[in-house]
Design a protein around this motif. Structure first.
Motif, PDB file in Angstrom:
ATOM      1  N   GLU A  17     -12.738 -71.693  20.668  1.00  0.00           N
ATOM      2  CA  GLU A  17     -11.862 -72.069  21.784  1.00  0.00           C
ATOM      3  C   GLU A  17     -11.550 -70.859  22.658  1.00  0.00           C
ATOM      4  OE1 GLU A  17      -8.440 -73.726  19.977  1.00  0.00           O
ATOM      5  OE2 GLU A  17      -9.432 -75.588  19.352  1.00  0.00           O
ATOM      6  N   ALA A  18     -11.177 -69.746  22.022  1.00  0.00           N
ATOM      7  CA  ALA A  18     -10.822 -68.550  22.778  1.00  0.00           C
ATOM      8  C   ALA A  18     -12.026 -67.993  23.524  1.00  0.00           C
ATOM      9  CB  ALA A  18     -10.251 -67.489  21.830  1.00  0.00           C
ATOM     10  N   GLY A  19     -13.189 -67.986  22.864  1.00  0.00           N
ATOM     11  CA  GLY A  19     -14.381 -67.437  23.498  1.00  0.00           C
ATOM     12  C   GLY A  19     -14.859 -68.267  24.670  1.00  0.00           C
ATOM     13  N   LEU A  20     -14.877 -69.590  24.514  1.00  0.00           N
ATOM     14  CA  LEU A  20     -15.368 -70.452  25.586  1.00  0.00           C
ATOM     15  C   LEU A  20     -14.378 -70.546  26.744  1.00  0.00           C
ATOM     16  CD1 LEU A  20     -17.134 -73.374  23.682  1.00  0.00           C
ATOM     17  CD2 LEU A  20     -18.120 -71.308  24.677  1.00  0.00           C
ATOM     18  N   ALA A  21     -13.090 -70.368  26.457  1.00  0.00           N
ATOM     19  CA  ALA A  21     -12.096 -70.377  27.538  1.00  0.00           C
ATOM     20  C   ALA A  21     -12.369 -69.250  28.534  1.00  0.00           C
ATOM     21  CB  ALA A  21     -10.691 -70.252  26.970  1.00  0.00           C
ATOM     22  N   LEU A  22     -12.915 -68.136  28.049  1.00  0.00           N
ATOM     23  CA  LEU A  22     -13.237 -67.015  28.935  1.00  0.00           C
ATOM     24  C   LEU A  22     -14.358 -67.363  29.903  1.00  0.00           C
ATOM     25  CD1 LEU A  22     -13.112 -64.059  26.373  1.00  0.00           C
ATOM     26  CD2 LEU A  22     -11.365 -64.708  28.048  1.00  0.00           C
TER      27      LEU A  22
END
Length: 224
Positions: A17-22
């Motif tokens: 989630e954190a990686g793709l939000a970027l």
């Protein structure tokens, strides 16, 4: 774009989630086959990231059921099974791509972008509409060759409209692409984003189809 993540390992899911939000993806996370089936039936996702091993069944069996039902949403399968036979089984079972755990988050984002390009019939990574160009990977926009600065939601809104290729998207469809299931959405949020895009790209760039929704104007319309 809005992505459905089906992953029961919560630390792994949080990292994805954190990686793709970027990369400006909106992520809805579910942990079971049953939840995944319900989510895909309820929302219009650009793609699905699907774990193979889930608490209530096999992710591949779920994918095969989707394909038999005519669901064409691109699916990237994640699994710890690294045997060649397992990868072949996943691809033949309907997966559009396949990644082995552990994996690099930047590569996952790049592969999802590639899936979206293929599903839209794009040759390269840029989306184009007349003199307007958007690079989803670089998160950059140019109009008549000049850079345009957009904030995250504006960029996501523009990408949704450009991927629609002139089709009308309703307010609910656009909100689905901009916000996750658990996000609070103010009643005028979409109107504010559209206003800001028109201010930066030209007031004729986005057409309002009363009672229906929004679409990008024909490229022949002056966007100045």
């Amino acid at each position: 774009m809005r992505i459905l993540l089906v992953e029961d390992d919560m630390p792994v899911a949080a990292g994805i989630e954190a990686g793709l939000a970027l990369s400006n993806f909106v992520i809805d996370t579910v942990t079971t086959c049953s939840e995944a089936h319900g989510a895909l039936a309820s929302f219009d996702y650009a793609a699905v990231v699907l774990d193979r091993r889930l608490p209530d069944g096999d992710g591949l069996a779920l994918l095969q059921a989707w394909r038999r039902a005519g669901v064409a949403t691109p699916v990237l399968m994640l699994t710890a099974r690294d045997a060649v036979a397992s990868r072949i089984e996943g691809l033949q079972g309907g997966a559009d791509d396949y990644m082995i755990k552990p994996f690099d988050l930047d590569e996952l984002a790049a592969r999802l972008q590639a899936l979206l390009r293929r599903s839209a019939g794009q040759v390269d990574g840029a989306l184009r509409h007349g003199s307007l160009a958007l690079d989803p990977v670089a998160r950059s926009v140019t109009l008549e060759g000049q850079p345009v600065t957009l904030v995250r939601r504006e960029l996501m809104l523009l990408e949704a409209l450009m991927r629609a290729r002139g089709r009308i998207l309703s307010s609910d469809q656009l909100k689905d692409r901009l916000y996750g299931i658990d996000e609070e959405v103010e009643s005028n949020a979409l109107n504010v984003h559209i206003y800001q895009l028109r201010r930066k790209l030209g007031r004729h760039m986005i057409e309002t189809i009363r009672g229906v929704g929004y679409r990008l104007a024909s490229p022949c319309v002056d966007s100045a």
